[in-house]
Enzyme design. Structure first.
Site, mmCIF file in Angstrom:
data_model
loop_
_atom_site.group_PDB
_atom_site.id
_atom_site.type_symbol
_atom_site.label_atom_id
_atom_site.label_comp_id
_atom_site.label_asym_id
_atom_site.label_seq_id
_atom_site.Cartn_x
_atom_site.Cartn_y
_atom_site.Cartn_z
ATOM 1 N N PRO A 223 0.820 -1.208 0.000
ATOM 2 C CA PRO A 223 0.000 0.000 0.000
ATOM 3 C C PRO A 223 0.858 1.263 0.000
ATOM 4 O O PRO A 223 1.921 1.281 0.610
ATOM 5 C CB PRO A 223 -0.788 -0.080 1.309
ATOM 6 C CG PRO A 223 -0.546 -1.424 1.871
ATOM 7 C CD PRO A 223 0.605 -2.045 1.181
ATOM 8 N N THR A 225 2.418 2.748 -2.472
ATOM 9 C CA THR A 225 3.550 2.858 -3.390
ATOM 10 C C THR A 225 3.178 3.571 -4.681
ATOM 11 O O THR A 225 4.019 3.750 -5.547
ATOM 12 C CB THR A 225 4.115 1.471 -3.725
ATOM 13 O OG1 THR A 225 3.027 0.601 -4.026
ATOM 14 C CG2 THR A 225 4.895 0.914 -2.565
ATOM 15 N N GLY A 226 1.913 3.918 -4.836
ATOM 16 C CA GLY A 226 1.537 4.715 -5.997
ATOM 17 C C GLY A 226 0.817 3.942 -7.092
ATOM 18 O O GLY A 226 0.840 4.351 -8.249
ATOM 19 N N LYS A 227 0.148 2.846 -6.735
ATOM 20 C CA LYS A 227 -0.552 2.060 -7.757
ATOM 21 C C LYS A 227 -1.734 2.838 -8.328
ATOM 22 O O LYS A 227 -1.907 2.932 -9.549
ATOM 23 C CB LYS A 227 -1.027 0.720 -7.166
ATOM 24 C CG LYS A 227 0.117 -0.148 -6.688
ATOM 25 C CD LYS A 227 -0.349 -1.470 -6.146
ATOM 26 C CE LYS A 227 -1.164 -1.336 -4.873
ATOM 27 N NZ LYS A 227 -0.384 -0.800 -3.746
ATOM 28 N N THR A 228 -2.545 3.401 -7.446
ATOM 29 C CA THR A 228 -3.683 4.196 -7.910
ATOM 30 C C THR A 228 -3.205 5.374 -8.742
ATOM 31 O O THR A 228 -3.756 5.683 -9.799
ATOM 32 C CB THR A 228 -4.483 4.695 -6.694
ATOM 33 O OG1 THR A 228 -4.763 3.591 -5.844
ATOM 34 C CG2 THR A 228 -5.775 5.346 -7.128
ATOM 35 N N HIS A 442 17.688 1.519 30.525
ATOM 36 C CA HIS A 442 17.146 0.629 29.507
ATOM 37 C C HIS A 442 17.565 1.105 28.109
ATOM 38 O O HIS A 442 18.099 0.332 27.312
ATOM 39 C CB HIS A 442 15.619 0.594 29.644
ATOM 40 C CG HIS A 442 14.916 -0.272 28.644
ATOM 41 N ND1 HIS A 442 14.338 -1.472 28.986
ATOM 42 C CD2 HIS A 442 14.696 -0.107 27.320
ATOM 43 C CE1 HIS A 442 13.795 -2.014 27.906
ATOM 44 N NE2 HIS A 442 13.983 -1.203 26.881
ATOM 45 N N GLU A 443 17.374 2.379 27.835
ATOM 46 C CA GLU A 443 17.702 2.899 26.498
ATOM 47 C C GLU A 443 19.205 2.871 26.255
ATOM 48 O O GLU A 443 19.655 2.521 25.158
ATOM 49 C CB GLU A 443 17.150 4.317 26.316
ATOM 50 C CG GLU A 443 15.621 4.425 26.375
ATOM 51 C CD GLU A 443 14.902 3.464 25.437
ATOM 52 O OE1 GLU A 443 15.451 3.160 24.357
ATOM 53 O OE2 GLU A 443 13.804 3.004 25.778
ATOM 54 N N HIS A 446 20.204 -0.505 25.137
ATOM 55 C CA HIS A 446 20.013 -0.735 23.688
ATOM 56 C C HIS A 446 21.138 -0.083 22.893
ATOM 57 O O HIS A 446 21.724 -0.691 21.994
ATOM 58 C CB HIS A 446 18.702 -0.084 23.209
ATOM 59 C CG HIS A 446 17.457 -0.819 23.599
ATOM 60 N ND1 HIS A 446 17.277 -2.161 23.372
ATOM 61 C CD2 HIS A 446 16.304 -0.382 24.174
ATOM 62 C CE1 HIS A 446 16.068 -2.513 23.792
ATOM 63 N NE2 HIS A 446 15.455 -1.449 24.301
HETATM 64 P P1 ADP Z 1 -1.544 2.812 -3.570
HETATM 65 O O1 ADP Z 1 -2.687 2.877 -4.525
HETATM 66 O O2 ADP Z 1 -0.372 2.043 -4.102
HETATM 67 O O3 ADP Z 1 -1.913 2.378 -2.205
HETATM 68 P P2 ADP Z 1 -1.611 5.609 -3.962
HETATM 69 O O4 ADP Z 1 -1.400 5.692 -5.413
HETATM 70 O O5 ADP Z 1 -3.008 5.727 -3.503
HETATM 71 O O6 ADP Z 1 -0.987 4.287 -3.393
HETATM 72 O O7 ADP Z 1 -0.698 6.691 -3.254
HETATM 73 C C1 ADP Z 1 -1.189 7.566 -2.300
HETATM 74 C C2 ADP Z 1 -0.488 8.913 -2.405
HETATM 75 O O8 ADP Z 1 0.894 8.805 -2.099
HETATM 76 C C3 ADP Z 1 -0.538 9.484 -3.801
HETATM 77 O O9 ADP Z 1 -1.675 10.232 -3.981
HETATM 78 C C4 ADP Z 1 0.714 10.324 -3.864
HETATM 79 O O10 ADP Z 1 0.489 11.596 -3.290
HETATM 80 C C5 ADP Z 1 1.663 9.586 -2.979
HETATM 81 N N1 ADP Z 1 2.523 8.695 -3.754
HETATM 82 C C6 ADP Z 1 2.570 7.345 -3.652
HETATM 83 N N2 ADP Z 1 3.472 6.831 -4.481
HETATM 84 C C7 ADP Z 1 4.021 7.861 -5.158
HETATM 85 C C8 ADP Z 1 5.020 7.956 -6.167
HETATM 86 N N3 ADP Z 1 5.641 6.865 -6.642
HETATM 87 N N4 ADP Z 1 5.312 9.180 -6.622
HETATM 88 C C9 ADP Z 1 4.713 10.271 -6.146
HETATM 89 N N5 ADP Z 1 3.761 10.246 -5.201
HETATM 90 C C10 ADP Z 1 3.414 9.058 -4.684
HETATM 91 ZN ZN ZN Z 2 13.464 -1.313 24.868
HETATM 92 MG MG MG Z 3 -4.653 2.756 -3.897
#
Ligand code: ADP
Ligand code: ZN
Ligand code: MG
Length: 637
Positions: A223, A225-228, A442-443, A446
């Site tokens: 999700p 990555t810009g598929k839509t 703790h930190e 690490h």
């Molecule tokens: P997907 O459909 O893969 O979940 P989206 O296409 O909906 O992702 O991406 C959501 C938003 O993130 C887009 O509207 C854009 O603003 C940004 N975004 C994601 N990938 C890219 C990319 N490769 N280049 C530029 N903007 C991106």
């Molecule tokens: Zn810790």
């Molecule tokens: Mg999408």
């Protein structure tokens, strides 16, 4: 929504009926009032005697009628007649008339009888019409509401009404306005898809040499990555309409809706070809049929079948190209992938450092950046970020900049935005005290392991300012875009994660260790387990002992899981435990030998609350020697 219907049905319906009832009663009262105040008694008053129309005409002829009041558009009248036998006493009589006949009026005129015609009703005609319609409207409205309401309940009586009813739930954009330039960091995918643009723009080029234009392309990637965005860019570049619909919208509770939606979508698309159809989350409908617990989802299968039928039903050259997106190609039904359907796959992966840089360039176009802020630096700091994350990062930074009343975005805002996206909102610093000291140890634990073990990612910063769920945080800067992780690195990560608990253990004693290490320990367990079962890094040898996916609902994997015998399961557990135990022992040793350095580091950290990696190293190097880390710093241009 549902709630609103209920309120409507419960309140508006009865109130409407009550108003109607009251109006009727009130209305007729008003009628009576008017009549009693008038010299002539109301036409329907029971006290008035009736007379036939024929008799009335006789009376007129005989000159016995003195006055006539005509009501109801001439349908009845009250007649004043004298009775010569009874001393010319005036009688009031009701007559039903055949309507406003001109002859009657003429007769009355020629006989010199005074007459009056009253309007049909005392209410204005529009109101009267409304009154007549009100009841049916309320009734029908109520029925529709009830039907809708029960539609939302599975198996409700409204179900039948939903049959065959299609609600077009897809969106159509005539012009997406997105171009390939707006999508960055996914050059290979763009190259593959460039061809699709040509299919849409100049199909003749392919058909003239007898080539079949592909119908479907599957975009595969996590999700964000810009598929839509890519799908929109294809439509934008080709200048064709963009139809989109999400797979999850297909899957509705009522049988047949999904399938009819598919039919609708294709019908509209054919009317608008050439065009592009985008189906998001196709895995919601396109899951392997007959899989899953409790049998398949009938509706989903019907929808999928309809989709396949539609895809087969149009010619490859009709100018429609379907692009579907998913992040789970492994669960898709193989029928979807057959030639002639989604036979092309394009993977859209999370961007590497160069990709991130170009995405940052795209999204910073409309933002004000301070001059010394380097986008390269941001790209370096954000391994694993997707395009959507980067867009969000720049936006968060811009919001912070505005809140701080600065002119332009600086590194400080970017850093805060990154931290916030990864770890959540910043909280209030703890007040000095025992628990702050424990968290500091703790930190530092690490960070100490992270710095002293060569295979570990270097420490970026250590902080005692709470963020999200964490009370303190140690940040590491991972080597960029590591494809492969070695056994030594995994072991280093396990030890780094155990460092916090080890420090608590040594400084405060076994009885005083806290729940703060819960998250660390979970991580340790999962890493160790994967080393044994997936990566073949234990004494059990290089065998894979678990399927790729552990998701039960997929059904297909359910069978594989039980293939592991009880004795193997026991061996896995033993290996995991041995590995973690061994790592913890080593970690305790490192903490113990560096106790003095830790005390100093904790003192500084409590005072400053945040310490960066270099400072940490500087202080630590006064006590012990620090191994140099091997890093592959990619060159950017
Ligand atoms: P997907 O459909 O893969 O979940 P989206 O296409 O909906 O992702 O991406 C959501 C938003 O993130 C887009 O509207 C854009 O603003 C940004 N975004 C994601 N990938 C890219 C990319 N490769 N280049 C530029 N903007 C991106
Ligand atoms: Zn810790
Ligand atoms: Mg999408």
């Amino acid at each position: 929504m549902n709630q609103r219907w209920r309120i409507f049905a419960l309140w508006v319906l009865p109130i409407g009926m009550a108003i109607l009832l009251a109006w009727q009663v009130f209305g007729s009262n008003q009628l009576n009032n008017q009549k009693t105040s008038s010299p002539i008694v109301a036409p329907r008053n029971a006290a008035v005697a009736r007379m036939s129309y024929g008799r009335f005409l006789d009376y007129v002829e005989a000159g016995r009628v003195t006055a006539v009041d005509i009501y109801d558009g001439g349908r009845n009248a009250v007649v004043e007649a004298v009775d010569p036998e009874l001393d010319n006493k005036v009688q009031k009589l009701r007559v039903d008339l055949p309507g406003l006949v001109p002859e009657l009026i003429n007769t009355l005129k020629s006989e010199g009888i005074s007459f009056d015609i009253h309007p049909a009703k005392t209410t204005p005609p529009a109101l009267g019409l409304f009154g007549n319609l009100l009841f049916p409207i309320i009734l029908i409205g109520g029925l529709i509401l009830l039907a809708r309401r029960s539609n939302s309940m599975p198996g409700g009586p409204g179900q039948a009404m939903q049959f065959g009813k299609t609600k077009a739930r897809f969106a159509m954009e005539a012009e997406t306005g997105v171009k390939f330039d707006d999508v960055a960091g996914v050059n290979e995918a763009k190259q593959d898809l460039q061809e699709v643009v040509t299919f849409l723009k100049q199909p003749e080029r392919f058909t003239s040499v007898g080539a079949q234009i592909p119908k479907g392309v599957l975009l595969v990637g996590p999700p964000g990555t810009g598929k839509t965005l890519l799908a929109k860019a294809i439509a934008g570049e080709a200048g064709v309409p963009f139809f989109s619909l999400s797979g999850s919208e297909f899957v509705e509770m009522f049988v047949g809706v999904g399938a009819s939606r598919v039919r609708d979508l294709f019908k509209r698309a054919k009317e608008n070809s050439p065009c592009l159809i985008f189906i998001d989350e196709i895995d919601a409908v396109g899951r392997q049929r007959g899989a899953g617990i409790g049998g398949g989802n009938d509706e989903r299968e019907q929808t999928l079948n309809q989709l396949l039928t539609e895809m087969d039903g149009f010619e490859g050259n009709s100018g429609i190209i379907i692009i579907a997106a998913t992040n789970r190609p492994d669960v898709l039904d193989s029928a979807l992938m057959r030639p002639g359907r989604f036979d092309r796959q394009v993977s859209v992966d999370a961007p590497d450092i160069k990709g991130r840089l170009s995405i940052l360039k795209v999204h910073s176009r409309n933002k004000k950046l301070s001059e010394n802020l380097s986008l390269e630096g941001i790209a370096r700091r954000t391994p694993g970020f997707t395009g959507a994350d980067l867009a969000n990062l720049l936006n968060e930074a811009a919001i912070l900049t505005a809140r701080r009343r600065k002119e332009a975005i600086t590194l400080a805002e970017i850093d805060d935005a990154v931290d916030r996206i990864i770890a959540g909102m910043e909280g209030q610093p703890l007040t000095d005290g025992r628990s702050k000291r424990l968290i500091a140890y703790h930190e530092v634990g690490h960070a100490l392991i992270g710095t002293l073990i060569k295979a570990h990612d270097p420490v970026q910063k250590v902080t005692l300012i709470p963020r999200g769920q964490a009370k303190g945080l140690t940040w590491f800067s991972p080597d960029d875009d590591q494809m492969l992780v070695s056994r030594a690195q995994l072991k280093a990560r396990i030890m780094g994660a155990l460092g916090g608990r080890a420090a608590e253990d040594i400084v405060f004693g076994r009885q005083e260790v806290t729940t703060g290490a819960g998250g660390d320990i979970q991580q340790v367990a999962s890493m160790a387990r994967q080393m044994v079962t997936r990566f073949g890094m234990s004494d059990l040898g290089p065998v894979s002992l678990e399927g790729d996916s552990q998701e039960v609902f997929l059904g297909r994997d359910l069978i594989n899981r039980s293939e592991i015998s009880d004795s193997i399961a026991k061996q896995i557990d033993e290996q995991v435990r041995a590995m973690v135990k061994h790592c913890y022992k080593e970690t305790l040793l490192i903490v113990q030998t560096n106790r003095e350095a830790m005390d100093k580091l904790v003192e500084v950290l409590i005072e400053k609350e945040t310490m960066d990696g270099e400072e940490f190293q500087l202080i630590l190097s006064e006590f012990t020697s620090i191994p140099q880390k091997e890093r592959t710093i990619p060159i950017l241009n």
